[in-house]
Design an enzyme around this catalytic site. Structure first.
Site, PDB file in Angstrom:
ATOM      1  N   GLU A 162       0.824  -1.224   0.000  1.00  0.00           N
ATOM      2  CA  GLU A 162       0.000   0.000   0.000  1.00  0.00           C
ATOM      3  C   GLU A 162       0.855   1.270   0.000  1.00  0.00           C
ATOM      4  OE1 GLU A 162      -2.370  -1.041   3.464  1.00  0.00           O
ATOM      5  OE2 GLU A 162      -3.920  -1.837   2.148  1.00  0.00           O
ATOM      6  N   GLU A 356      -5.736  -7.661  -1.975  1.00  0.00           N
ATOM      7  CA  GLU A 356      -6.333  -7.679  -0.622  1.00  0.00           C
ATOM      8  C   GLU A 356      -7.789  -7.263  -0.768  1.00  0.00           C
ATOM      9  OE1 GLU A 356      -4.563  -5.345   2.525  1.00  0.00           O
ATOM     10  OE2 GLU A 356      -2.538  -5.784   1.816  1.00  0.00           O
TER      11      GLU A 356
HETATM   12  C1  BG6 Z   1      -4.496  -3.238   4.890  1.00  0.00           C
HETATM   13  C2  BG6 Z   1      -3.192  -3.701   5.468  1.00  0.00           C
HETATM   14  O1  BG6 Z   1      -4.495  -1.852   4.814  1.00  0.00           O
HETATM   15  O2  BG6 Z   1      -5.632  -3.477   5.621  1.00  0.00           O
HETATM   16  C3  BG6 Z   1      -3.276  -4.875   6.412  1.00  0.00           C
HETATM   17  O3  BG6 Z   1      -2.333  -4.028   4.413  1.00  0.00           O
HETATM   18  C4  BG6 Z   1      -4.507  -4.790   7.263  1.00  0.00           C
HETATM   19  O4  BG6 Z   1      -2.098  -4.957   7.173  1.00  0.00           O
HETATM   20  C5  BG6 Z   1      -5.723  -4.684   6.356  1.00  0.00           C
HETATM   21  O5  BG6 Z   1      -4.631  -5.860   8.154  1.00  0.00           O
HETATM   22  C6  BG6 Z   1      -7.036  -4.622   7.086  1.00  0.00           C
HETATM   23  O6  BG6 Z   1      -7.000  -3.590   8.035  1.00  0.00           O
HETATM   24  P1  BG6 Z   1      -7.269  -3.888   9.567  1.00  0.00           P
HETATM   25  O7  BG6 Z   1      -6.809  -2.692  10.287  1.00  0.00           O
HETATM   26  O8  BG6 Z   1      -8.695  -4.163   9.687  1.00  0.00           O
HETATM   27  O9  BG6 Z   1      -6.434  -5.091   9.871  1.00  0.00           O
END
Ligand code: BG6
Length: 457
Positions: A162, A356
């Site tokens: 990111e 993701e």
């Molecule tokens: C992304 C990150 O922004 O979001 C991860 O790459 C993160 O590390 C994921 O876990 C989800 O966010 P969160 O804060 O709910 O875990």
């Protein structure tokens, strides 16, 4: 049944090392900035997490059973180079080599990420993370060594998770800066440091190997809160400063004209060195990778004057009444997902890779099978939106990776915010037996992956 996706489409899981590995004091690993962070009421410490260090074979078996053919994981910098810039740790390198081979043996294509916010502690303490050129050089040295070690086995690479998050008010946190780093100029310095580091590693990979590398963004669609022209202007500027500016570097090797003009008119100096130009001149991307969870809306009237666009959302983010949100107020917006695929592909003409996607939910604390229909709904809607981008808008897409499909703690260390299709038996305060138990969505994902996206119902 709907149409299947093209043969070879990649389906899989995506994680970071600090959220999975544990094994903090094992295998010659050095500390990262996460190690000293204590447990709190809503987070665990980082010593064990889900103990992937010892359980990766079991988890890769689960991924294989689920029909996955891709896994994006991270190489922990301080595991392979304990101080970040000193001697490499052969035991750490051997650990990742074993993981890669275990994936390949199961027909799962590995994808490597080189940095996911876990700066080696020594580099944070001595040099203040990516605020320093020394750390850029150390990262490039680490990245080149990993390319030498693994590029013959690993076809897909990203440097920074990111990478646009280094252009936000939280840049200093992700960059591992322990002091300062709050000013506007510091954000621009960190932005440039990670971009030049990316360019140098990507160029090296392209020069030496046949592997593919792309830039990665946390792409959060940002809508104007109303049709007030100022909201529309601000939404466009957010996209320009947070997304397009970096895409222009990844694809064309230069910052956007609007962003560069802004740095001059606002006297934001960012440690440009002549050799950076050479690195940018040679840079190109093989794909564009992105994470997607939610969208935002911006109300310009809430943003103080003289705020840089990078910080607009700190002040002006408002609820979108057309979408529903989870407990953490992350809204569900599959159309935003489709729009990003199509908009970026239309402009940059590179294959897109969604690496993701998912929804964090507080779930029952039980070893009975969890009935996570909400998760099935979320992924179904998002995979459908991606298929619409492919089938109706003509976008070329490499793959779709769900985030944390075997439960991991959230980025803040909260085990109550789970993304997985497999339950992991631990809480924030108790490590328990870490048993893996498939949830209802496990079977649904298996059906989707094995039908190559045809069986979404
Ligand atoms: C992304 C990150 O922004 O979001 C991860 O790459 C993160 O590390 C994921 O876990 C989800 O966010 P969160 O804060 O709910 O875990």
């Amino acid at each position: 049944m709907s149409q299947a996706l093209p043969t070879g489409f990649l389906w899989g899981n995506s994680t970071s090392s600090m959220q999975t590995e544990g094994g903090q004091h094992e295998g010659g690993r050095g500390p990262s900035i996460y190690d000293p962070r204590p447990a709190g009421p809503n987070n665990m410490d980082w010593a064990v997490t889900i103990d992937e260090y010892h359980r990766y074979e079991e988890d890769f078996d689960l991924m294989q059973q689920m029909g996955m053919n891709c896994y994006r994981f991270q190489i922990g910098w301080s595991r392979v180079c304990p101080t970040g810039d000193g001697a490499f740790n052969e035991e750490g390198i051997a650990f990742y080599r074993a993981q890669i081979k275990a994936l390949i043996a199961r027909g799962i294509t590995p994808m490597i990420c080189l940095y996911h916010f876990d700066m080696p502690l020594a580099l944070a303490e001595k040099y203040n993370g990516f605020l320093s050129r020394h750390v850029v050089d150390a990262f490039v040295r680490f990245g080149k060594r990993m390319v030498d070690e693994f590029a013959d086995l690993v076809p897909y690479w990203i440097t920074f998770n990111e990478q646009n998050l280094y252009s936000t008010s939280y840049a200093r946190v992700y960059a591992g800066a322990l002091e300062g780093g709050e000013s506007d100029a510091a954000i621009y310095t960190i932005t440039h440091h990670v971009m030049t580091a990316h360019a140098q590693v990507a160029n090296y990979l392209h020069a030496k190997t046949d592997a593919k590398i792309g830039g990665m963004l946390a792409y959060e669609e940002c809508y104007p809160a109303t049709n007030n022209p100022r909201d529309i202007l601000y939404a466009r500027q957010i996209n320009e400063f947070m997304n397009r500016n970096l895409l222009d570097v990844f694809v064309h090797g230069h910052y956007s004209n609007e962003w560069l003009t802004f740095t001059k008119t606002h006297r934001l100096q960012f440690d440009w060195q002549d050799s950076d130009q050479d690195a940018f001149d040679d840079l190109y991307s093989d794909f564009i990778a992105f994470s997607y969870y939610r969208s935002h809306s911006i109300d310009a009237s809430r943003v103080p004057i003289n705020t840089i666009p990078n910080r607009y959302l700190d002040y002006g983010m408002v609820h979108n009444s057309y979408t529903q949100a989870n407990e953490w107020d992350w809204n569900v917006d599959p159309l935003g997902f489709r729009d990003i695929f199509t908009r970026v592909y239309n402009e940059y003409h590179l294959p897109m890779f969604a690496i993701e996607n998912g929804i964090g939910i507080r779930e029952p604390d039980t070893t009975e099978q969890i009935q996570d229909d909400y998760r099935i709904d979320y992924h179904r809607q998002h995979i459908q939106a991606m298929k619409d981008a492919i089938e109706q808008d003509g976008v070329e897409v490499i793959g779709y990776l769900g985030w944390g499909l075997i439960d991991i703690p959230s980025s803040g260390g909260n085990m109550d915010k789970r993304y997985g299709a497999v339950y992991v038996n631990r809480t924030n305060s108790e490590i328990r037996d870490l048993r893996r138990i498939p949830k209802k969505s496990f079977a649904w994902f298996k059906q989707v992956f094995e039908s190559n996206g045809a069986a979404l119902r």
